[in-house]
Design a protein around this motif. Structure first.
Motif, short mmCIF file in Angstrom:
data_model
loop_
_atom_site.label_atom_id
_atom_site.label_comp_id
_atom_site.label_asym_id
_atom_site.label_seq_id
_atom_site.Cartn_x
_atom_site.Cartn_y
_atom_site.Cartn_z
N GLN A 122 43.74 23.70 -8.26
CA GLN A 122 42.95 24.83 -8.69
C GLN A 122 43.83 26.06 -8.86
O GLN A 122 44.89 26.18 -8.25
CB GLN A 122 41.85 25.14 -7.65
CG GLN A 122 40.85 24.04 -7.44
CD GLN A 122 39.88 23.90 -8.59
OE1 GLN A 122 39.69 24.84 -9.36
NE2 GLN A 122 39.26 22.74 -8.71
N ARG A 123 43.38 26.97 -9.73
CA ARG A 123 44.06 28.25 -9.91
C ARG A 123 43.01 29.35 -9.91
O ARG A 123 41.95 29.22 -10.51
CB ARG A 123 44.84 28.30 -11.23
CG ARG A 123 45.87 27.18 -11.39
CD ARG A 123 46.54 27.24 -12.75
NE ARG A 123 47.52 28.30 -12.81
CZ ARG A 123 47.83 28.97 -13.93
NH1 ARG A 123 47.18 28.72 -15.04
NH2 ARG A 123 48.76 29.90 -13.89
N ILE A 124 43.29 30.46 -9.23
CA ILE A 124 42.38 31.59 -9.19
C ILE A 124 43.09 32.80 -9.79
O ILE A 124 44.18 33.17 -9.37
CB ILE A 124 41.95 31.93 -7.74
CG1 ILE A 124 41.23 30.74 -7.11
CG2 ILE A 124 41.04 33.15 -7.72
CD1 ILE A 124 40.86 30.98 -5.67
N GLY A 125 42.45 33.40 -10.81
CA GLY A 125 42.99 34.60 -11.42
C GLY A 125 42.29 35.83 -10.87
O GLY A 125 41.06 35.84 -10.74
N PHE A 126 43.05 36.86 -10.57
CA PHE A 126 42.49 38.10 -10.04
C PHE A 126 42.57 39.21 -11.07
O PHE A 126 43.34 39.14 -12.03
CB PHE A 126 43.24 38.51 -8.76
CG PHE A 126 43.04 37.55 -7.62
CD1 PHE A 126 41.98 37.72 -6.74
CD2 PHE A 126 43.89 36.47 -7.45
CE1 PHE A 126 41.79 36.83 -5.69
CE2 PHE A 126 43.71 35.58 -6.40
CZ PHE A 126 42.65 35.77 -5.53
N SER A 127 41.75 40.25 -10.87
CA SER A 127 41.65 41.34 -11.85
C SER A 127 42.97 42.07 -12.04
O SER A 127 43.19 42.69 -13.08
CB SER A 127 40.55 42.32 -11.42
OG SER A 127 40.82 42.85 -10.13
N ASN A 128 43.86 42.01 -11.05
CA ASN A 128 45.15 42.70 -11.19
C ASN A 128 46.18 41.87 -11.94
O ASN A 128 47.34 42.26 -12.05
CB ASN A 128 45.69 43.10 -9.81
CG ASN A 128 45.97 41.89 -8.93
OD1 ASN A 128 45.82 40.73 -9.35
ND2 ASN A 128 46.39 42.15 -7.69
N GLY A 129 45.78 40.70 -12.43
CA GLY A 129 46.67 39.85 -13.21
C GLY A 129 47.38 38.78 -12.40
O GLY A 129 48.00 37.88 -12.98
N SER A 130 47.29 38.83 -11.06
CA SER A 130 47.96 37.82 -10.24
C SER A 130 47.16 36.51 -10.26
O SER A 130 45.95 36.49 -10.51
CB SER A 130 48.12 38.31 -8.80
OG SER A 130 46.86 38.52 -8.21
N ILE A 131 47.85 35.41 -9.99
CA ILE A 131 47.25 34.08 -9.98
C ILE A 131 47.62 33.37 -8.69
O ILE A 131 48.78 33.37 -8.28
CB ILE A 131 47.71 33.24 -11.19
CG1 ILE A 131 47.21 33.89 -12.50
CG2 ILE A 131 47.20 31.81 -11.08
CD1 ILE A 131 47.70 33.18 -13.75
N ALA A 132 46.64 32.77 -8.04
CA ALA A 132 46.87 31.97 -6.83
C ALA A 132 46.62 30.51 -7.17
O ALA A 132 45.59 30.17 -7.76
CB ALA A 132 45.94 32.42 -5.70
N GLU A 133 47.59 29.65 -6.84
CA GLU A 133 47.48 28.24 -7.15
C GLU A 133 47.25 27.42 -5.88
O GLU A 133 47.22 27.97 -4.77
CB GLU A 133 48.74 27.77 -7.88
CG GLU A 133 48.96 28.51 -9.20
CD GLU A 133 50.08 27.91 -10.03
OE1 GLU A 133 50.74 26.97 -9.53
OE2 GLU A 133 50.28 28.37 -11.17
#
Length: 259
Positions: A227-238
């Motif tokens: 899974q990948r989560i995108g945040f409003s500040n442009g960062s991505i958590a995998e």
């Protein structure tokens, strides 16, 4: 019995509620009215007094709003989906689900006598393995159904001892019948990864299961593999990353399988 109020006394410190408990409560089966009341702390009280205060407030709501019973589910419990249906079948005033202590040898909190406060008399293993309903003297409010008539006569209190001790003793003094259903087996969280369950087939009467999704409603969460989560500040958590999320966002994402 139709209308039931479920009381979840949340912890005064983080994490407040185990997410697995939240999900178990959401999944409960019941044909009547079922409302859930999450109760936080008021003021800075010692643990026993704080817990008694939460139970007292829940009792007040249950009686004033004409509920037929109060079901207490503590914040680190994992009850089965049919716990309410099965506890409601008991011919008693106070019905207990069966669970283990988090500590020591994980004894079943099913007591034969609790009249000497601080000292318990337990049933033997053969009796516990027999299953079914058994008359007890309580102890442990982790998963407890209290019928309205009993609620009208009891008062929750706590000082150097927690409210479950006094509830058990007061019930005996008032002539209230307490019973455990030895087939209603509830999980009790030990830590963020493990839950202990009563297990009649096990030599020591318990087993410890791993619950990889035992993340809490407060704190950090782990993104699922792939899974990948995108945040409003442009960062991505995998997958595998730990992220901090607001409670409502975290709960939605947990249910969707993202975390």
């Amino acid at each position: 019995m139709d209308d039931v109020l479920i009381c979840v006394p949340v912890r005064p410190t983080h994490p407040h509620v185990d997410l697995s408990t939240q999900m178990a409560i959401d999944a409960l089966q019941w044909n009547g009215r079922m409302d859930v009341l999450y109760l936080g702390s008021v003021g800075d009280k010692p643990h026993a007094a704080d817990l008694a205060d939460k139970f007292t407030r829940a009792r007040h709501v249950a009686l004033m709003c004409n509920y037929d019973a109060l079901l207490i589910v503590e914040a680190d419990m994992l009850p089965p989906v049919d716990v309410l249906e099965r506890l409601a079948e008991g011919d008693c005033d106070i019905a207990y689900g069966t669970y283990c202590s988090r500590r020591g040898n994980h004894a079943w909190l099913v007591t034969q006598s609790a009249q000497d406060i601080g000292h318990l008399e337990y049933f033997d293993k053969a009796t516990l393995r027999g299953g079914g309903w058994i008359e007890t003297q309580g102890i442990g409010t982790g998963c407890t159904l209290i019928h309205r008539e009993a609620l009208q006569t009891i008062a929750f209190r706590g000082d150097e001892w927690t409210p479950d001790w006094y509830l058990a003793q007061d019930a005996v003094s008032l002539g209230l019948k307490q019973m455990h259903n030895l087939d209603v087996l509830c999980g009790h969280r030990i830590n963020e990864r493990e839950v202990v369950y009563p297990d009649p087939a096990a030599q020591e009467l318990h087993r410890i299961d791993s619950h990889p999704h035992a993340w809490r409603l407060s704190g950090q969460y782990q993104v699922a593999d792939g899974q990948r989560i995108g945040f409003s500040n442009g960062s991505i958590a995998e997958g595998g990353a730990a992220v901090s999320l607001a409670d409502d966002v975290a709960l939605r994402m947990f249910r969707s399988g993202t975390i």
